[in-house]
Structure formats: structure tokens, C-alpha cells
Enzyme design. Structure first.
Site, PDB file in Angstrom:
ATOM      1  N   MET A   1       2.208   4.846  -2.648  1.00  5.70           N
ATOM      2  CA  MET A   1       1.704   3.792  -1.769  1.00  5.70           C
ATOM      3  C   MET A   1       1.043   4.309  -0.493  1.00  5.70           C
ATOM      4  SD  MET A   1       4.586   0.888  -2.145  1.00  5.70           S
ATOM      5  CE  MET A   1       5.790   1.808  -3.054  1.00  5.70           C
ATOM      6  N   CYS A   2       0.094   3.503   0.002  1.00  6.59           N
ATOM      7  CA  CYS A   2      -0.543   3.730   1.300  1.00  6.59           C
ATOM      8  C   CYS A   2       0.534   3.617   2.378  1.00  6.59           C
ATOM      9  CB  CYS A   2      -1.629   2.674   1.514  1.00  6.59           C
ATOM     10  SG  CYS A   2      -2.250   2.561   3.192  1.00  6.59           S
ATOM     11  N   PRO A   3       0.570   4.432   3.395  1.00  5.42           N
ATOM     12  CA  PRO A   3      -0.383   5.495   3.725  1.00  5.42           C
ATOM     13  C   PRO A   3       0.086   6.907   3.337  1.00  5.42           C
ATOM     14  CG  PRO A   3       0.952   5.002   5.648  1.00  5.42           C
ATOM     15  CD  PRO A   3       1.515   4.215   4.492  1.00  5.42           C
TER      16      PRO A   3
END
Lengths: 394, 88
Positions: free
Chosen positions: B21-23
Site C-alpha cells: 500500500m501507498c506510501p
């Protein structure tokens, strides 16, 4: 109370609770926070990760914490199936899986995946040859239970792992009932993913883990922040994770002693109850969980026996915790070829480190009397619906 | 935004963060750039579209060189060269 339902859950060890307490109280920080309080929580999680990894001979970075074994199973099966969707849409599992694999597989079928459910033999064993025969070009993932909580049988995971590797298929094992009960080594077994849960080895509920071999891509189940290395979002259940770590460390230290203790109790119970008329041991006679004795009792129902056992302060299970509640015949027993009527008479005794020989003798004393009493009042009689089907002679 | 496309870049470190997942792309970027020597190349494999904006911007801010991307299947390979005198 004489507690014989350790496959449902284990009591928390006092040392585990002691390790958890500070994280309920003064050490309440969010592990993502950059100040000392957060860093302390983050450090505690990373320590727990190393402890859980050590229990199964993994690297710390290969352990992702979840909320439960069921979440780990959902994450593994959906995460790999979806990550590898472009390579194929075929999944292999067995007919003796826990609901958290079975129902996940069914949900994937609704999304367009094709699932092959491998049958098991009368002991609940998966034949690796059947798994190999089921592999096709589109197969991306195999998920097999490591040890059955219902019948105790330990599956030939190493053999299945070898052929999964040979066919370049990812292998997940549901080791929820195995980790903490028998020695488990992810490297020696050669598995790609493995589910486990803390409350099966005297840790708290609310913490599970998925081992994901380094380099394995997996789609997250829960999206959000970057907890768990960007693979499982949500503020961590720090006390439970710390408890899982502590419980894992104790399980690693004491595994041999625990195993020896519950094996002795199990063998004594099987020795006596297995000889009661029309009572049959379910699962494999030898290749089974050390503290696990399961039976089917003909002509009567498990629920009745459980109630009468409880009146004698003995607590056990009938089928898996969920099927017991739903009053359904266990699909695992049915898949082993046990007639539905007989499957209703299932009893599972699972021993733990707190059980004594005296506890087992209490079962050996009371259960035969209970069986006799229930059979006397059974409206179905010995020749009724509960009669086992004659074996084919041709 | 103009993206440069590159091929057959030989990286010194490869980091596979596909499906993470971001970030994570920025955290891993910082982590690995710290491990590289000046002039060495990081290959970041990600399926996150936002990385195509974030990483060039990060390179602008830090003085590292955004070399370009290579699009493969359903993810990107992003190449960054550690600057001789990087700010970070």
C-alpha cells in the site's frame, strides 16, 4: 472444571498476560507515531514478530500480523489467487478444510475462480498424488490444512510442498491447529504461506499471523495505511501482538515438554474410550495432533453427551466449534466417508498443559456411563438411524 | 507530465513492492537510497500509479536522478540513480 476443548481455544498463560499488560496501560502509543511512545509500541511489535518467526523458523520480515487465523486464511487464499489472476484462475484445496478456507474458496468461485476440492481418505488424509493430478496449467494456488482440529490428522505437507514447487504453484497451509502443538519449520516444509493464531498456543485471542515467504506477491485483504509493511492496514492490536510473541517464545521453549505431556493423556483416553462398544476413533491412529482424541459414538448425538459431560464438570466439543453450534453434521467427517447419522455422534477431546491424568480418568469413568444411559433412552435404538452402514464385501 | 521510458537498465538494488500500500513506495525509496552508494541505481517495482508522480517529485526535491520507467505486465519498474551529491 476439566477443560478438554483446547482446539476451540486455550487459556492465556499468566506470563503472557504480564507481558501484555503494559500495552493496555501506560504503553498505549500508536506504533506509527514518531515520538517515544509510538516507537516503544513499534519496537514491541517488531520484537513479537521476531519471536513468532523463530517459532516456525521464518525470517521476521516474512511474518504479517492479522486479527485471527481466519483472517490469515482469507488473506492468503484471496491475496494469492487475486495476485496471480493473470497466470490462471484455478485453486486447489481439500474437502477437510476449516470454514475460513472452505467459505473463502466458495467466495472466489463466485468471482469466477475454479476450485478443485481434493477428497480425503477414511483417516482424513489428503493423498499428494491426488493433488498432483488436480494441477492444471491454470492452477495458481494450493491451500491444504496442516492438521485438522476436528479429527487431529496431520497432512503430508512436505510432500505436497515439493510437488507444488515442481509445478510452480504457490502453497498455503492452514497451520492454525499445528503451530504450537507440533514442531513447525516453514523452511523444512517448503511452504510459501502459513496461517497461525496465538490463542492456539496459550496466547490471546485477537492476534494471528500469516507467514509469507520472501518475494511472494500478495494482494492486501484490508486496505488503508502502511502497517505491516503495507500489506495489512489498521492500527495494530499491540497488546495482543505482544502476547502472541511471548506465547510463541514460550511455545518454542516448552514444546517438547508440552507435547510429551498431552500425548500421554491422549493415548490413555484413546486406550479406554476407543474400546467402548460402537465407539470409533476418528482421524489417523498415529499421525495425529499430540493432544487430540476424537471419536464418533454410534446411536446417540454429540450434543447430549456434551451436556451430560458438563454436568460432571467436563468440557469437550462435538465437531468443530462452528458446526457444533449450527447442529450440522461435520463436512469433514462426511468427507471421510462417515455416514451423516454417525457424524452427529462426534466427540472431540483436546488436551492442554493444564490437564492432569486425574482429568482423563474422570472422562474414562464418566463417558462410558453417559453413553450407556443415552443409548438406553434413545428413541432410535441400536438398530435405528444411527446404525453404521455395512461394509461392502465385494 | 512527461515520463521517460527506459529499457534494460541494470540496477544495483531491486525492490519488489507490488501490491503493497501507498506510501510504501516512498518509504522503501528512502530506505534503499540510504543503502546505495553515489551513482548506483535503484529499481523499484510497483503497481501504484501514484508513484509515477511521487517519485519524480521526490527526485526533484532531493536532487537524485529520476531515470525513467519500464512498463511490464501490470506494474512498473521505476529507476532512480543516487546523485553524486544528494541532498538526502
Amino acid at each position: 472444571m476439566r477443560y478438554f476443548d483446547h482446539v476451540a481455544t486455550n487459556p492465556l498463560l499468566p506470563e503472557v498476560l504480564d507481558a501484555m499488560m503494559p500495552y493496555f496501560k501506560e504503553q498505549f502509543g500508536n506504533p506509527l507515531s514518531p515520538y517515544d511512545l509510538g516507537i516503544a509500541a513499534k519496537t514491541a511489535i517488531e520484537d513479537a514478530r521476531a519471536q513468532v518467526a523463530a517459532l516456525v523458523n521464518a525470517k521476521a520480515g516474512e511474518i504479517v500480523f492479522t486479527s485471527s487465523g481466519a483472517e490469515a486464511n482469507n488473506f492468503a487464499l484471496k491475496g494469492i489467487a487475486l495476485a496471480k489472476q493473470q497466470s490462471g484462475n484455478h485453486i486447489i484445496t481439500s474437502k477437510a478444510e476449516h470454514h475460513s478456507i472452505m467459505n473463502t474458496a466458495r467466495s472466489l468461485e463466485k468471482l469466477g475462480f475454479v476450485v478443485t476440492y481434493i477428497p480425503v481418505d477414511k483417516y482424513g488424509l489428503v493423498d499428494p498424488k491426488d493433488v498432483e493430478k488436480a494441477i492444471i496449467k491454470d492452477t495458481t494456488v494450493i491451500s491444504i490444512i496442516h492438521a485438522s482440529s476436528e479429527v487431529g490428522t496431520i497432512e503430508p505437507i512436505k510432500e505436497i510442498a515439493a510437488l507444488a514447487k515442481a509445478h510452480n504453484v504457490t502453497l498455503h497451509v492452514d497451520s492454525v491447529a499445528a503451530v504450537g502443538a507440533i514442531p513447525v519449520d516453514v523452511a523444512a516444509l517448503g511452504v510459501d504461506l502459513m496461517s497461525m493464531t496465538a490463542h492456539q498456543f496459550y496466547g490471546p485471542k485477537g492476534a494471528g499471523a500469516l507467514y509469507i515467504r520472501g518475494g511472494q506477491r500478495i494482494l492486501p485483504l484490508i486496505y488503508g495505511g502502511i502497517q505491516e509493511n503495507g500489506r495489512r492496514a489498521g492500527t495494530e492490536n499491540v497488546p495482543a501482538i505482544v502476547g502472541m510473541g511471548k506465547a510463541a517464545a514460550l511455545a518454542k521453549r516448552d514444546l517438547a515438554i508440552r507435547t510429551q505431556h498431552v500425548t500421554r493423556l491422549r493415548d490413555r483416553l484413546i486406550d479406554v474410550i476407543g474400546k467402548v462398544e460402537s465407539v470409533h476413533l476418528t482421524g489417523h491412529p498415529h499421525n495425529r495432533l499430540p493432544g487430540h482424541a476424537s471419536f464418533v459414538v454410534e446411536y446417540i448425538e454429540g450434543e447430549g453427551m456434551l451436556l451430560m459431560l458438563q454436568a460432571k464438570d467436563i468440557v469437550a466439543a462435538s465437531g468443530s466449534a462452528c458446526t457444533s453450534k449450527a447442529l450440522k453434521a461435520s463436512p469433514v467427517l462426511i468427507s471421510m466417508g462417515i455416514p451423516s447419522s454417525m457424524a452427529h455422534g462426534s466427540l472431540v477431546f483436546s488436551m492442554g498443559i493444564g490437564n492432569t491424568e486425574e482429568d482423563v480418568e474422570a472422562i474414562n469413568e464418566e463417558l462410558p456411563k453417559i453413553i450407556r444411559r443415552l443409548r438406553e433412552i434413545s428413541p432410535f435404538g441400536k438398530s435405528g438411524w444411527g446404525k453404521s452402514e455395512p461394509e461392502a464385501t465385494h | 507530465m512527461n515520463l521517460k521510458f527506459v529499457e534494460n537498465v541494470k540496477a544495483d538494488i531491486t525492490s519488489d513492492i507490488v501490491y503493497m500500500m501507498c506510501p510504501m513506495h516512498l518509504l522503501k525509496l528512502e530506505e534503499h537510497m540510504g543503502e546505495l552508494d553515489e551513482g548506483q541505481i535503484l529499481e523499484l517495482m510497483t503497481d501504484y500509479d501514484g508513484a509515477l508522480e511521487d517519485i519524480p517529485a521526490w527526485c526533484d526535491n532531493t536532487g537524485n536522478e529520476f531515470m525513467g520507467i519500464d512498463e511490464v505486465d501490470d506494474y512498473y519498474k521505476i529507476y532512480i540513480r543516487k546523485a553524486r551529491k544528494a541532498v538526502s
